[in-house]
Motif scaffolding. Structure first.
Motif: not given
Length: 160
Positions: A45-46, A48-52, A36-40
């Motif tokens: 892709k998030l 630049q500068g995104f900190e969850g 799960k999750g965005a990277h899966s």
């Protein structure tokens, strides 16, 4: 030693990690992406500068100073280079452009006081440094400031 006999030492080239090639490979099933999750997911892709979801550092740190939107950017000309202009009593932006001292006549021009003025001439420019003005007047010349019309900052001007 021959160039066609050269080889890399053992271990210098590592094989690429082959993902999704079965459970036995060690990189099968989720292909090293986790569950799960965005990277899966594909396209996850998030920016630049995104900190969850946490407040990003760029928004947490204090902001200081001010940078105006309308900086006056001048083309500068030193007094020393004005001595190169011969047979002219009045030096205008057009004359400066013809001599190759400035690129555009539409842009602002500022005369700086580096060097010595040898002859007294009338110089028209948008701005003069105090030392340039003083040297021009000492040589018997005159410094004329070209007025630039600026529109007051209003909502109507911003829309145009």
């Amino acid at each position: 030693m021959l160039l066609n006999k050269l080889t890399l030492p053992k271990g210098a080239r590592k094989n690429k990690k082959r993902l999704g090639r079965g459970v036995g490979s060690g990189h099968g099933k989720t292909s090293c992406r986790g569950h799960k999750g965005a990277h899966s997911r594909s396209g996850g892709k998030l920016r630049q500068g995104f900190e969850g979801g946490q407040m990003p550092l760029i928004r947490r740190i204090p902001k200081r100073g001010f940078s105006g939107r309308t900086d006056n950017i001048y083309q500068v000309v030193n007094i020393e280079s004005l001595n190169l202009i011969k047979n002219k009593e009045i030096i205008t932006p057009e004359v400066l452009k013809d001599c190759g001292l400035v690129k555009k006549t539409s842009a602002l021009i500022k005369i700086l006081g580096d060097g010595q003025m040898k002859k007294g001439v009338t110089i028209s420019a948008h701005a003069f440094s105090s030392s340039a003005k003083k040297k021009i007047e000492e040589a018997g010349g005159k410094a004329e400031i070209i007025k630039v019309e600026t529109k007051p900052k209003t909502k109507e001007n911003k829309k145009q």
